[in-house]
Design an enzyme around this catalytic site. Structure first.
Site, short mmCIF file in Angstrom:
data_model
loop_
_atom_site.label_atom_id
_atom_site.label_comp_id
_atom_site.label_asym_id
_atom_site.label_seq_id
_atom_site.Cartn_x
_atom_site.Cartn_y
_atom_site.Cartn_z
N ARG A 1 76.16 30.65 24.67
CA ARG A 1 75.82 29.25 24.95
C ARG A 1 76.13 28.86 26.39
NH1 ARG A 1 75.18 25.73 21.06
NH2 ARG A 1 75.84 24.13 22.52
N ARG B 1 76.82 20.99 18.63
CA ARG B 1 77.01 21.18 20.07
C ARG B 1 75.82 20.77 20.93
NH1 ARG B 1 80.26 26.72 20.92
NH2 ARG B 1 80.97 25.64 22.77
N PRO B 2 75.50 19.48 20.94
CA PRO B 2 74.41 19.01 21.80
C PRO B 2 74.77 19.10 23.29
CG PRO B 2 75.52 17.14 20.77
CD PRO B 2 76.15 18.39 20.20
N ILE B 3 73.77 18.96 24.17
CA ILE B 3 74.04 18.98 25.62
C ILE B 3 73.56 17.68 26.28
CG2 ILE B 3 74.09 21.50 25.89
CD1 ILE B 3 71.22 21.15 27.17
N ASP B 4 73.49 16.60 25.47
CA ASP B 4 72.99 15.33 26.00
C ASP B 4 73.79 14.84 27.21
OD1 ASP B 4 74.91 15.09 23.75
OD2 ASP B 4 74.94 12.98 24.33
N GLN B 5 75.10 15.09 27.23
CA GLN B 5 75.92 14.60 28.35
C GLN B 5 75.64 15.38 29.63
OE1 GLN B 5 78.00 11.74 27.95
NE2 GLN B 5 76.73 11.80 26.11
N LYS C 1 88.31 33.74 30.09
CA LYS C 1 86.86 33.79 29.85
C LYS C 1 86.20 32.48 30.27
CE LYS C 1 85.22 32.88 25.57
NZ LYS C 1 84.21 31.82 25.45
N ASN C 2 86.78 31.36 29.83
CA ASN C 2 86.10 30.08 30.04
C ASN C 2 86.23 29.55 31.47
OD1 ASN C 2 85.13 30.19 27.50
ND2 ASN C 2 86.60 28.74 26.62
N CYS D 1 75.73 26.16 16.60
CA CYS D 1 76.35 27.46 16.38
C CYS D 1 77.34 27.32 15.24
CB CYS D 1 77.01 27.98 17.64
SG CYS D 1 78.53 27.14 18.04
N ASP E 1 90.56 25.66 20.56
CA ASP E 1 90.43 27.14 20.58
C ASP E 1 91.67 27.85 20.05
OD1 ASP E 1 87.90 26.89 21.55
OD2 ASP E 1 88.41 27.35 23.63
N1 EPU Z 1 79.38 17.25 23.13
C1 EPU Z 1 78.33 16.36 22.96
N2 EPU Z 1 77.39 16.31 23.94
C2 EPU Z 1 77.45 17.07 25.06
C3 EPU Z 1 78.51 17.98 25.22
C4 EPU Z 1 79.47 18.04 24.23
O1 EPU Z 1 78.26 15.67 21.95
O2 EPU Z 1 76.55 16.96 25.91
C5 EPU Z 1 80.43 17.34 22.10
C6 EPU Z 1 80.50 18.70 21.43
O3 EPU Z 1 79.55 18.82 20.38
C7 EPU Z 1 81.93 18.74 20.94
C8 EPU Z 1 82.67 17.99 22.06
O4 EPU Z 1 81.68 17.22 22.74
O5 EPU Z 1 82.05 18.04 19.74
C9 EPU Z 1 83.39 18.86 23.07
O6 EPU Z 1 82.56 19.93 23.46
P1 EPU Z 1 82.57 20.57 24.92
O7 EPU Z 1 81.28 20.25 25.58
O8 EPU Z 1 83.83 20.22 25.62
O9 EPU Z 1 82.59 22.12 24.57
P2 EPU Z 1 81.85 23.24 25.40
O10 EPU Z 1 81.87 22.88 26.82
O11 EPU Z 1 80.54 23.56 24.76
C10 EPU Z 1 83.98 24.65 25.92
C11 EPU Z 1 84.46 26.05 25.66
C12 EPU Z 1 84.74 26.21 24.18
C13 EPU Z 1 85.82 25.20 23.79
C14 EPU Z 1 85.37 23.77 24.14
C15 EPU Z 1 86.42 22.72 23.90
C16 EPU Z 1 83.33 27.30 27.39
C17 EPU Z 1 82.31 28.31 27.76
N3 EPU Z 1 83.43 26.98 26.10
O12 EPU Z 1 82.80 24.48 25.13
O13 EPU Z 1 85.25 27.52 24.00
O14 EPU Z 1 86.07 25.26 22.40
O15 EPU Z 1 85.00 23.72 25.53
O16 EPU Z 1 87.56 22.98 24.62
O17 EPU Z 1 84.06 26.81 28.24
C18 EPU Z 1 85.74 29.51 22.83
O18 EPU Z 1 86.15 29.99 23.89
O19 EPU Z 1 85.91 30.08 21.71
C19 EPU Z 1 85.02 28.23 22.84
C20 EPU Z 1 84.27 27.81 21.83
#
Ligand code: EPU
Length: 442
Positions: free
Chosen positions: A91, A120-124, A22-23, A115, A305
């Site tokens: 998301r 889960r911010p997107i600042d990065q 999926k991811n 969620c 996960d």
């Molecule tokens: N984070 C920030 N700022 C950002 C981005 C992330 O603070 O701009 C933090 C997040 O809040 C978290 C950490 O960094 O604490 C890691 O988050 P990441 O961004 O890696 O997660 P994601 O990209 O939102 C993906 C998967 C998730 C999986 C995570 C970690 C997809 C679509 N989703 O999420 O999958 O848990 O990476 O490996 O690829 C799932 O499949 O059930 C699922 C939640």
């Protein structure tokens, strides 16, 4: 709505085919936006999230056809927007930001918000895209991005964010000059996206490492051959935990064991016998499960996960297991539901302690997110009696044909309308070998 009814206590025995990840599928479907024309993708799993992604692409102006291989026509982009009703459900829609900015110079995406598993911010994502020359405004809950001159930059991520790395890479492939992303995520799904982009003509070095160097090109074009998505290591790990919890003997096919070393090591630590070939994994468990120590980390560490599924397994072991969740701040929602089945779990902040206390007893439990739901299904398969897992729309987001795959290895599991309460009807659904949906009760 529907629920799952599971009768526990049967070892799972047989073979389970693993679907595409999926991811990896979600970013790769969205990445087709960077190369105008017709794309063909293989091994895309049939999931609610992949359907949502295809309908989002449709709303952007890119129609698709699913017939084994998924065909997407990205010749024309009519709207550069991911609306709230789509982002709210998934998301990962935020991944359109990078490709749309690179393709059209503009993108409007509803801000995803928190969620069940964290804020889960997107600042990065935004920091990286800003370094490439994009500008953002927040208005009415939407992030509105524009860019006139997309140019390469050095970007150091504060943490190796998976979708953040993907968003930046999808923009950088079309930027003028070189982008260097340090502390990039190394998850196999990020590498799969990069490999796909390379088939379109992108120039990316360091794939699979924490430094990605991207030399932007003026245009990308669809590959002549279909691209095949990597196997789903989390789906695979989930079925291995189910086999382990039930004392079964299961062989997974179409899987890549090299992507799953951290999970396989924990299953061995738990007392399972694990044997691999290039594309199969066989797990047998013939003795008492042992306690484990789990700490979630970015790849190649143990994946967040898989934390919930391993916690369920720990409930059936003899001894005390410890868990430390370092990625998401609120990812123990399954613990409270496992307590309802008789588990002995205590957690404070990011640490949880599980005292193995077999056996668990069936109960009605509520799924809070995708992997928590999977953990509850595993608990139900190994518990005494009947478990009902409510809110299964979470499972539909990430597990292709879960009920069919589990039934094929001997599980007593069925999907029924959540209005069905009569034990005789629930049992009839479990006994029915045909399509597993019992009619709603009047
Ligand atoms: N984070 C920030 N700022 C950002 C981005 C992330 O603070 O701009 C933090 C997040 O809040 C978290 C950490 O960094 O604490 C890691 O988050 P990441 O961004 O890696 O997660 P994601 O990209 O939102 C993906 C998967 C998730 C999986 C995570 C970690 C997809 C679509 N989703 O999420 O999958 O848990 O990476 O490996 O690829 C799932 O499949 O059930 C699922 C939640």
């Amino acid at each position: 709505m529907e629920k799952l009814v599971v009768e526990g206590g049967r070892p799972l025995i047989g073979s389970i085919p693993v679907s595409g990840a999926k991811n990896a599928a979600l970013p790769i479907l969205i990445a087709t936006l960077v190369a105008p024309g017709e794309h063909r993708l293989g091994n895309i799993p049939d999931l609610a999230d992949t359907s949502s992604t295809l309908s989002l692409l449709g709303r952007i102006g890119c129609p698709s056809l699913v017939n084994g291989v998924v065909r997407i026509d990205t010749s024309r982009v009519a709207f550069s927007e991911a609306p709230y009703d789509v982002v709210r459900k998934m998301r990962a829609s935020v991944l359109v930001l990078g490709p749309l900015l690179a393709r059209t110079g503009e993108a409007k995406v509803s801000l995803p918000g928190g969620c069940a598993i964290g804020t889960r911010p997107i600042d990065q994502h935004l920091k990286g895209l800003e370094a490439l020359g994009c500008r953002f405004e927040l208005s009415g809950g939407y992030i509105h991005g524009t860019v006139h001159d997309l140019r390469g930059a050095d970007i150091h991520l504060d943490m190796p964010t998976v979708t953040g790395t993907e968003n930046i890479v999808m923009a950088a492939v079309l930027a003028r000059g070189t982008t260097r992303i340090t502390n990039a995520a190394r998850e196999p799904e990020v590498s799969d996206l990069c490999d796909f982009l390379v088939t379109l003509g992108a120039k990316i070095e360091g794939i699979g490492t924490s430094t990605l160097i991207i030399e932007g090109v003026p245009r990308l074009t669809p590959a002549s051959r279909p691209y095949r998505i990597v196997p789903d290591r989390i789906e695979a790990g989930t079925y291995l935990c189910a086999a382990a919890a039930t004392g079964g003997d299961v062989t997974l096919t179409g899987v890549d064991p090299k992507l799953m070393e951290a999970t396989l090591a924990k299953l061995v630590e738990a007392g399972c016998d694990v044997r691999t070939t290039e594309d199969t994994i066989r797990l047998t468990r013939s003795r008492q499960l042992l306690p484990i120590k789990v700490r979630t980390e970015p790849f190649p560490g143990f994946p967040t996960d898989m934390q919930a599924q391993l916690m369920t397994l720990a409930c059936f072991s003899k001894g005390t297991s410890t868990f430390e969740e370092t990625i998401f701040e609120n990812r123990y929602m399954h613990a409270a539901e496992l307590l309802r089945m008789g588990a002995d779990i205590q957690h404070a902040g990011r640490v949880a302690t599980v005292r193995g206390n077999p056996p668990l007893k069936g109960a009605a439990v509520m799924a809070s997110d995708l992997r928590a739901s999977a953990a509850l299904v595993i608990a139900g398969l190994a518990a005494e009696g009947i478990t009902e897992v409510l809110r299964i729309y979470h499972l539909d987001r990430g597990y292709e044909n879960l009920v069919g795959k589990l039934r094929a290895v001997g599980a007593r599991i069925a999907r029924v309308s959540d209005t069905v309460q009569d034990p005789a009807k629930l049992k009839a659904a479990l006994d029915d070998l045909g399509p597993s949906v019992a009619p709603a009760e009047a």
